[in-house]
Design an enzyme around this catalytic site. Structure first.
Site, mmCIF file in Angstrom:
data_model
loop_
_atom_site.group_PDB
_atom_site.id
_atom_site.type_symbol
_atom_site.label_atom_id
_atom_site.label_comp_id
_atom_site.label_asym_id
_atom_site.label_seq_id
_atom_site.Cartn_x
_atom_site.Cartn_y
_atom_site.Cartn_z
ATOM 1 N N ARG A 248 -11.091 -0.177 8.876
ATOM 2 C CA ARG A 248 -10.667 -1.357 8.773
ATOM 3 C C ARG A 248 -11.428 -2.439 9.724
ATOM 4 O O ARG A 248 -11.340 -3.644 9.342
ATOM 5 C CB ARG A 248 -10.234 -1.089 9.895
ATOM 6 C CG ARG A 248 -8.080 -0.174 9.989
ATOM 7 C CD ARG A 248 -8.014 -0.598 11.327
ATOM 8 N NE ARG A 248 -6.676 0.289 11.416
ATOM 9 C CZ ARG A 248 -5.106 -0.125 11.006
ATOM 10 N NH1 ARG A 248 -5.041 -1.386 10.567
ATOM 11 N NH2 ARG A 248 -4.465 0.648 10.744
ATOM 12 N N LYS B 11 0.462 -1.371 0.640
ATOM 13 C CA LYS B 11 -0.373 -0.057 0.327
ATOM 14 C C LYS B 11 1.055 1.154 0.274
ATOM 15 O O LYS B 11 0.315 2.754 -0.017
ATOM 16 C CB LYS B 11 -1.145 -0.026 0.738
ATOM 17 C CG LYS B 11 -2.372 -0.991 1.726
ATOM 18 C CD LYS B 11 -3.607 -0.198 2.046
ATOM 19 C CE LYS B 11 -2.941 -0.795 3.588
ATOM 20 N NZ LYS B 11 -2.278 -1.974 3.805
ATOM 21 N N ARG C 94 -2.771 -12.018 12.422
ATOM 22 C CA ARG C 94 -3.158 -10.665 11.583
ATOM 23 C C ARG C 94 -4.406 -11.086 10.224
ATOM 24 O O ARG C 94 -4.483 -9.622 9.421
ATOM 25 C CB ARG C 94 -1.809 -9.843 11.413
ATOM 26 C CG ARG C 94 -1.364 -9.496 12.705
ATOM 27 C CD ARG C 94 0.083 -8.634 12.861
ATOM 28 N NE ARG C 94 0.271 -7.473 11.488
ATOM 29 C CZ ARG C 94 1.007 -6.919 11.551
ATOM 30 N NH1 ARG C 94 2.658 -7.904 11.849
ATOM 31 N NH2 ARG C 94 1.370 -6.388 10.473
ATOM 32 N N ARG D 173 11.764 -8.119 14.846
ATOM 33 C CA ARG D 173 9.970 -7.661 15.288
ATOM 34 C C ARG D 173 9.246 -8.362 15.880
ATOM 35 O O ARG D 173 9.457 -9.477 15.292
ATOM 36 C CB ARG D 173 9.471 -6.415 14.377
ATOM 37 C CG ARG D 173 9.888 -5.646 14.225
ATOM 38 C CD ARG D 173 9.147 -3.876 13.838
ATOM 39 N NE ARG D 173 7.833 -4.027 14.150
ATOM 40 C CZ ARG D 173 6.796 -3.556 13.020
ATOM 41 N NH1 ARG D 173 6.852 -2.965 12.622
ATOM 42 N NH2 ARG D 173 5.415 -3.801 13.409
ATOM 43 N N ARG E 48 11.499 -9.849 7.275
ATOM 44 C CA ARG E 48 11.865 -8.184 8.194
ATOM 45 C C ARG E 48 13.258 -7.610 9.289
ATOM 46 O O ARG E 48 12.843 -8.793 10.166
ATOM 47 C CB ARG E 48 10.296 -7.276 7.703
ATOM 48 C CG ARG E 48 10.054 -7.544 6.894
ATOM 49 C CD ARG E 48 8.959 -5.842 7.227
ATOM 50 N NE ARG E 48 7.838 -6.515 8.071
ATOM 51 C CZ ARG E 48 6.661 -5.735 8.408
ATOM 52 N NH1 ARG E 48 6.242 -4.668 7.108
ATOM 53 N NH2 ARG E 48 5.894 -6.185 9.542
#
Length: 671
Positions: free
Chosen positions: A166, A90, A238, A227, A201
């Site tokens: 959302r 996005k 998620r 993370r 990541r």
């Protein structure tokens, strides 16, 4: 454009076309061009065009730039929502959308932080929740969004919502408050790809910079960690939440907005598809919410000739509306000017008691008798995008679509043949503000057209000997957006002018549908004798002549009018003439006054203007601006000096006729 052999000894080079003179002129041009452009940079869009490109490419770039500043859709800025899974891309697409459309990129996090920094009432309430470590309620977020969307930049430029809504509750709250997007852009990325992107990541603990162990690995001397919420199990949770919520959000917006999905393999392809979808969607303006309606209209008969002035005034009151609707009782006699409107047939199940008529604001130009050039008719080549043709073609019968596709294929085979060389098959399109509103397919067949006079009494109306065979054509298809019905004759005349045809034939099957445009514009040619419909075996196709002679034949002729010339003859012109006769330069102030007087004439006010060759210096540009002459677009053709020298130094003039030739490009035969 070399001179003919017989003129070879009669052509001369102009005294100021030598290389030395040209380079002096180029030096002055470069000294002044930059200053002129800088003078207009604050008030106009600057377009730099590569002058070495082909003529069609240069014209296309200029048309696109002109459309971008004249398109009335600029008054209706885009309202977009973008959805996508975490790490779905996005951020990248939002940057591209902002760059392309100039919309304001809004994310809920940024808006809340800005509201808190500005100490707004909403911001202070949100800060209280955030300080307690609680989620900010939907109502408060919605208040923040409403406040932000009402600010001048969002109103003028449009907006792009990222990260909101959302869930279904937030989406319904948006709709209840009247916040409805034009489009919802949905990025589709497989769960496996998202997991791969996120779980790989790594974050530099010193700088916070993000890396990826596969796509962008950290340097060996950087200490990067994963993370805690970037592990595979957390990502799957998620994703499950995202899929549940996005489906509910899209269910709310689907009846109200254009929802488009993008699943291309690369970011670049997604961007191109997104731009194309937005442009097509914005080209199809919905009447709902974009029209004003007249429920009562009375005008005495003697004043109905002034109806166009009244309509212009009505549209000026609703500058952001593109359509005018008129409702009339079915028993009432429609006013004369309503003939310029498009009749909207009622649905079979409709219980609405009145008759509905529709007019687009661009049709006003055709109600007014003054000429116009807002519709651009150009040749369509198969190398161009066909997307915009879909809206005109999709409602045709399958057989007609197949015929049109066949004609487009035949025209595509002759794309390399210039119009001057009279191709047999050709397609034209009419564009309004860059959007295709009409398609015309024509065929030139001398054998067919020469035989028509033996079957139809055409010469009762027109002397065919005045129309050479090469100047006749058959109009196979003419598709026109019904909103622009009033422009049909204008488009046809432009097609004939560009294709250099003086007579066009249209063949319509007996008992077939005949459009109002053909009935009103074309003449029906009577058959010379009774038509006998012979049976053709299924495995045998009838000839073109047989097909045409078994149908009804309409024809249309047109004289090619020369373009009107405008002359400025005034006191200013006489003053300028006195300087020129004395061999002196005309002062800049006087030139600007002459130009200003010309630009204030009605045709320039209604049609706009294109200044060529002025201003040449910074002082002339400043004098224009001081008189209130502002340009919307400044076009700069960039051509290397060496190319300019080659073009000019090769020019030759016929001393008898004054006609210009060139020796370098396509030199004359040795004889």
């Amino acid at each position: 454009n070399p001179p003919p052999p017989e003129l070879k000894d009669k052509v001369v080079q102009r005294a100021d076309d030598t290389e030395e003179t040209i380079r002096v002129r180029l030096t002055k041009y470069h000294e002044n061009c930059g200053a002129v452009v800088d003078a207009f940079a604050g008030s106009a869009q600057i377009l730099n065009v590569n002058g070495l490109e082909g003529k069609e490419k240069i014209a296309s770039d200029i048309f696109q730039a002109v459309n971008s500043i004249t398109n009335p859709l600029r008054a209706l800025p885009p309202k977009l929502i973008i959805c996508g899974p975490p790490a779905g891309g996005k951020g990248t697409q939002c940057e591209k959308l902002v760059q392309q459309y100039g919309v304001v990129h809004l994310s809920t996090g940024d808006m809340l932080r800005s509201a808190i920094a500005a100490n707004t009432e909403t911001g202070l309430k949100a800060k209280a929740f955030m300080d307690r470590g609680e989620l900010v309620p939907d109502e408060l977020i919605l208040d923040t969004i409403i406040d932000r969307l009402n600010q001048p930049d969002c109103t003028a430029k449009g907006w792009l919502l990222d990260g909101f809504p959302r869930n279904e509750s937030q989406a319904r709250s948006m709709v209840n408050f009247g916040i409805i997007p034009d489009m919802v852009l949905v990025l589709e990325v497989s769960d496996e790809e998202v997991i791969k992107r996120i779980s790989g990541r790594r974050v530099d603990i010193s700088t916070g910079k993000t890396y990826h162990i596969t796509f962008n690995p950290p340097p060996s001397d950087v200490k990067a960690i994963q993370r805690s919420d970037d592990n595979e199990s957390t990502v799957k949770i998620r994703l499950k939440t995202y899929h549940l919520n996005v489906s509910a959000v899209l269910k709310v917006f689907s009846p109200l907005a254009n929802v488009s999905y993008f699943h291309q393999s690369s970011s670049t392809e997604i961007t191109k598809a997104m731009f194309r979808a937005i442009d097509v969607s914005r080209a199809k303006i919905d009447v709902e919410g974009n029209a004003f309606i007249m429920t009562l209209f009375c005008m005495e008969m003697p004043y109905q000739t002034c109806a166009s002035s009244f309509l212009r005034y009505a549209f000026s009151l609703y500058q952001h509306k593109e359509y005018c609707l008129i409702t009339l009782p079915p028993t009432a006699r429609p006013p004369t000017f309503v003939s310029n409107f498009t009749f909207i047939p009622a649905r079979p199940t409709s219980t609405y008691s009145h008759v509905l008529y529709l007019l687009h604001r661009d049709a006003l130009t055709f109600i007014d008798p003054s000429p116009t050039d807002i519709i651009r008719v150009t040749r369509f080549r198969m190398t161009e995008q066909c997307d915009q043709l879909g809206a005109l073609v999709e409602y045709l019968p399958p057989s007609s679509i197949a015929d049109l596709e066949n004609e487009m294929a035949l025209a595509g085979e002759e794309d390399d043949i210039d119009i001057e060389d009279n191709p047999k098959h050709i397609i034209f399109v009419a564009r309004l503000h860059g959007v295709v509103i009409a398609v015309a397919s024509l065929t030139r067949d001398h054998e067919v057209t020469s035989n028509l006079k033996h079957h139809f009494d055409v010469e009762q109306y027109v002397v065919l000997t005045h129309h050479r065979a090469k100047d006749q054509a058959i109009l196979s298809h003419f598709l026109l957006n019904p909103v622009y019905t009033i422009a049909g004759q204008f488009i046809l005349k432009e097609v004939m002018r560009y294709f250099r045809k003086t007579c066009i034939f249209v063949s319509v099957p007996y008992h077939g549908h005949v459009s109002a445009l053909v009935q009103e514009t074309f003449i029906l040619a009577p058959h010379r004798r009774q038509v006998v419909m012979k049976d053709v075996p299924k495995d045998e196709q009838p000839s073109a002549v047989e097909r045409l002679t078994s149908n009804a034949l309409y024809f249309f002729t047109k004289r090619l009018f020369s373009e009107p010339k405008c002359i400025v003859s005034s006191e200013m012109g006489l003053k300028a003439q006195s300087f020129m006769e004395a061999g002196e330069l005309v002062p800049d102030e006087l030139i600007v006054q002459v130009i200003l007087e010309r630009l204030q004439q009605p045709d320039c006010i209604t049609k706009g203007w294109l200044l060529d060759g002025f201003p040449r210096t910074k002082s002339q540009a400043q004098a224009m601006l001081a008189q209130g002459i502002f340009a919307h677009l400044v076009i700069v053709l960039d051509v290397p000096d060496e190319e300019v020298v080659t073009r000019i130094s090769g020019r030759r003039i016929d001393i008898d006729t004054g006609k210009t030739y060139h020796l370098t490009f396509n030199p004359p035969p040795p004889e």
